[in-house]
Scaffold this motif. Structure first.
Motif, short mmCIF file in Angstrom:
data_model
loop_
_atom_site.label_atom_id
_atom_site.label_comp_id
_atom_site.label_asym_id
_atom_site.label_seq_id
_atom_site.Cartn_x
_atom_site.Cartn_y
_atom_site.Cartn_z
N ASP A 102 0.80 -1.24 0.00
CA ASP A 102 0.00 0.00 0.00
C ASP A 102 0.82 1.28 0.00
O ASP A 102 0.27 2.38 0.05
CB ASP A 102 -0.99 0.01 1.17
N ILE A 103 2.15 1.17 -0.03
CA ILE A 103 2.97 2.39 0.05
C ILE A 103 2.75 3.27 -1.18
O ILE A 103 2.50 4.48 -1.06
CB ILE A 103 4.47 2.02 0.22
N GLY A 104 2.82 2.66 -2.36
CA GLY A 104 2.61 3.44 -3.60
C GLY A 104 1.20 3.98 -3.68
O GLY A 104 0.98 5.14 -4.04
N LYS A 105 0.24 3.14 -3.31
CA LYS A 105 -1.17 3.58 -3.34
C LYS A 105 -1.39 4.76 -2.39
O LYS A 105 -2.09 5.71 -2.71
CB LYS A 105 -2.06 2.38 -2.96
N ASN A 106 -0.73 4.69 -1.21
CA ASN A 106 -0.87 5.80 -0.25
C ASN A 106 -0.29 7.08 -0.81
O ASN A 106 -0.83 8.17 -0.60
CB ASN A 106 -0.17 5.46 1.07
N LEU A 107 0.81 6.92 -1.52
CA LEU A 107 1.45 8.09 -2.14
C LEU A 107 0.53 8.71 -3.20
O LEU A 107 0.38 9.93 -3.29
CB LEU A 107 2.77 7.62 -2.78
N VAL A 108 -0.09 7.82 -3.98
CA VAL A 108 -1.04 8.28 -4.99
C VAL A 108 -2.20 9.03 -4.30
O VAL A 108 -2.60 10.12 -4.72
CB VAL A 108 -1.59 7.09 -5.82
N GLY A 109 -2.68 8.44 -3.19
CA GLY A 109 -3.77 9.08 -2.46
C GLY A 109 -3.38 10.45 -1.94
O GLY A 109 -4.15 11.42 -2.04
N MET A 110 -2.17 10.55 -1.41
CA MET A 110 -1.69 11.84 -0.89
C MET A 110 -1.62 12.88 -2.00
O MET A 110 -2.01 14.03 -1.83
CB MET A 110 -0.28 11.68 -0.31
N ARG A 111 -1.08 12.45 -3.14
CA ARG A 111 -0.95 13.36 -4.28
C ARG A 111 -2.32 13.83 -4.75
O ARG A 111 -2.50 15.00 -5.09
CB ARG A 111 -0.24 12.67 -5.44
N LEU A 112 -3.26 12.90 -4.80
CA LEU A 112 -4.62 13.26 -5.25
C LEU A 112 -5.25 14.24 -4.26
O LEU A 112 -5.87 15.22 -4.66
CB LEU A 112 -5.49 12.01 -5.40
N GLU A 113 -5.05 13.98 -2.96
CA GLU A 113 -5.60 14.90 -1.96
C GLU A 113 -4.96 16.27 -2.11
O GLU A 113 -5.64 17.30 -2.08
CB GLU A 113 -5.37 14.36 -0.54
N GLY A 114 -3.65 16.26 -2.31
CA GLY A 114 -2.93 17.52 -2.51
C GLY A 114 -3.37 18.23 -3.78
O GLY A 114 -3.29 19.44 -3.89
N GLY A 115 -3.84 17.44 -4.75
CA GLY A 115 -4.30 18.01 -6.02
C GLY A 115 -5.75 18.46 -5.97
O GLY A 115 -6.31 18.91 -6.96
N ALA A 201 -0.77 10.18 -11.80
CA ALA A 201 -2.14 9.82 -11.41
C ALA A 201 -3.01 11.07 -11.25
O ALA A 201 -4.20 11.06 -11.57
CB ALA A 201 -2.13 9.01 -10.12
N VAL A 202 -2.40 12.15 -10.77
CA VAL A 202 -3.16 13.39 -10.59
C VAL A 202 -3.55 13.97 -11.97
O VAL A 202 -4.70 14.37 -12.19
CB VAL A 202 -2.36 14.44 -9.78
N ASP A 203 -2.61 13.97 -12.89
CA ASP A 203 -2.90 14.46 -14.25
C ASP A 203 -3.98 13.61 -14.91
O ASP A 203 -4.90 14.11 -15.54
CB ASP A 203 -1.63 14.43 -15.13
N LEU A 204 -3.85 12.29 -14.72
CA LEU A 204 -4.80 11.37 -15.34
C LEU A 204 -6.20 11.56 -14.75
O LEU A 204 -7.20 11.56 -15.49
CB LEU A 204 -4.31 9.93 -15.13
N ALA A 205 -6.27 11.74 -13.44
CA ALA A 205 -7.57 11.94 -12.79
C ALA A 205 -8.25 13.18 -13.37
O ALA A 205 -9.45 13.15 -13.68
CB ALA A 205 -7.39 12.09 -11.28
N SER A 206 -7.48 14.21 -13.53
CA SER A 206 -8.03 15.45 -14.06
C SER A 206 -8.57 15.24 -15.49
O SER A 206 -9.66 15.67 -15.85
CB SER A 206 -6.94 16.52 -14.01
N GLU A 207 -7.80 14.50 -16.28
CA GLU A 207 -8.20 14.18 -17.66
C GLU A 207 -9.48 13.33 -17.67
O GLU A 207 -10.43 13.62 -18.40
CB GLU A 207 -7.06 13.37 -18.26
N LEU A 208 -9.52 12.30 -16.82
CA LEU A 208 -10.66 11.38 -16.84
C LEU A 208 -11.94 12.00 -16.28
O LEU A 208 -13.04 11.59 -16.65
CB LEU A 208 -10.32 10.10 -16.06
N LEU A 209 -11.79 12.99 -15.42
CA LEU A 209 -12.98 13.61 -14.84
C LEU A 209 -13.44 14.85 -15.61
O LEU A 209 -14.46 15.43 -15.28
CB LEU A 209 -12.73 13.98 -13.36
N SER A 210 -12.67 15.23 -16.64
CA SER A 210 -13.04 16.47 -17.35
C SER A 210 -14.16 16.19 -18.36
O SER A 210 -14.35 15.08 -18.80
CB SER A 210 -11.84 17.05 -18.07
#
Ligand code: B1M
Length: 210
Positions: A102-115, A201-210
């Motif tokens: 879960d270390i990478g997943k947690n990092l992704v989660g942190m980045r998304l929250e920060g984004g 992942a943050v860039d991709l989330a933004s793309e997928l939700l636009s």
């Protein structure tokens, strides 16, 4: 800034007492939680990830860095939503069934929250049915699946297949990531996107939700 460098250094050194104290001090000084995350914690963990890839760090260092990151995250997490971090929408994340990494997943989660996303983290070893249940309960439009084992990454396809077969969830977008994955694999299982790292992942989330 020096205060952020000190926080990043505490993560790199894996000092969970220090990371917690510095995070608390910054919160007391009314530094926005999102700034503490983006300017201190994430850069610190990024260094750990790079050192690990370069064989300068080994597993124990990664684990104690993750523990230090969690200690600081526990301080700032309740404040992230107050600082407007939920404005871009909700994303469910989790590591697939039978996979405890879960270390990478947690990092992704942190980045998304920060984004600016409101992240609902289901944790690790999450059965496909649990993802579907939480998607319906929370009305989310995007989920992020992580897998670190070649034996568990097929669990991502199971989630995608269930979502596609249900008219209530057929439009939910799925992004995937994790060390054994690549774009080709993501395409082969019908994922909507693949990100090689947390900032991707943050860039991709933004793309997928636009
Ligand atoms: Co495990 N493990 N592990 N492990 N472990 C690997 C993955 C392995 C490659 C090690 C090796 O053999 N060289 C290997 C898998 C081999 C394979 O599948 N072919 C392996 C194995 C075999 C196992 C066990 C089976 C060992 C055993 O018990 N015999 C066992 C499995 C347990 C289980 O899950 N059921 C196991 C256990 C463990 C620990 C518990 C000791 C620990 C996990 C602790 C934890 O996560 N809480 C652990 C660790 C730490 C690793 C390594 C050393 C490091 C993983 C890591 O945290 N990397 C790993 C070796 C390696 O990766 N080189 C290994 C740092 C992290 C920041 O990177 O997770 O890649 P990563 O995340 C990145 C990107 O991938 C991406 O962004 C992140 C940040 O940049 N990303 C996404 C990740 N998810 C994403 C999602 C996205 C987008 C991007 O969108 C949603």
């Amino acid at each position: 800034m020096a205060k952020y460098q000190e926080l990043a250094d505490s993560i790199i050194k894996g000092d969970n007492v220090k990371s917690k104290d510095i995070a608390q001090k910054l919160v007391d000084e009314r530094v926005p939680a999102v700034e503490i995350l983006n300017d201190g914690l994430v850069p610190g963990m990024d260094v750990v990830g790079k050192k690990f890839k370069a064989n300068e760090f080994y597993l124990p260092e990664v684990l104690i860095a993750a523990r230090a990151m969690k200690a600081a995250m526990d301080i700032i997490k309740p404040l992230l939503s107050e600082s407007g971090a939920e404005t871009k929408g909700k994303i469910i994340i989790g590591t697939v069934k039978e996979d405890n990494h879960d270390i990478g997943k947690n990092l992704v989660g942190m980045r998304l929250e920060g984004g600016g996303y409101n992240v609902i983290d289901l944790g690790a070893d999450v059965p496909a049915e649990k993802f579907v249940e939480e998607i319906k309960k929370n009305g989310v439009k995007l989920i992020g699946l992580s897998a670190l084992l070649t034996t568990t990454m097929i669990g991502m396809k199971t989630v995608i297949d269930i979502l596609k077969a249900d008219k209530e969830t057929v439009d939910v977008k799925v992004m995937v990531g994790g060390a054994p994955l690549n774009q080709e694999y993501a395409d082969s299982i019908g994922a909507d996107g693949y990100a090689p790292d947390a900032s991707g992942a943050v860039d991709l989330a933004s793309e997928l939700l636009s």
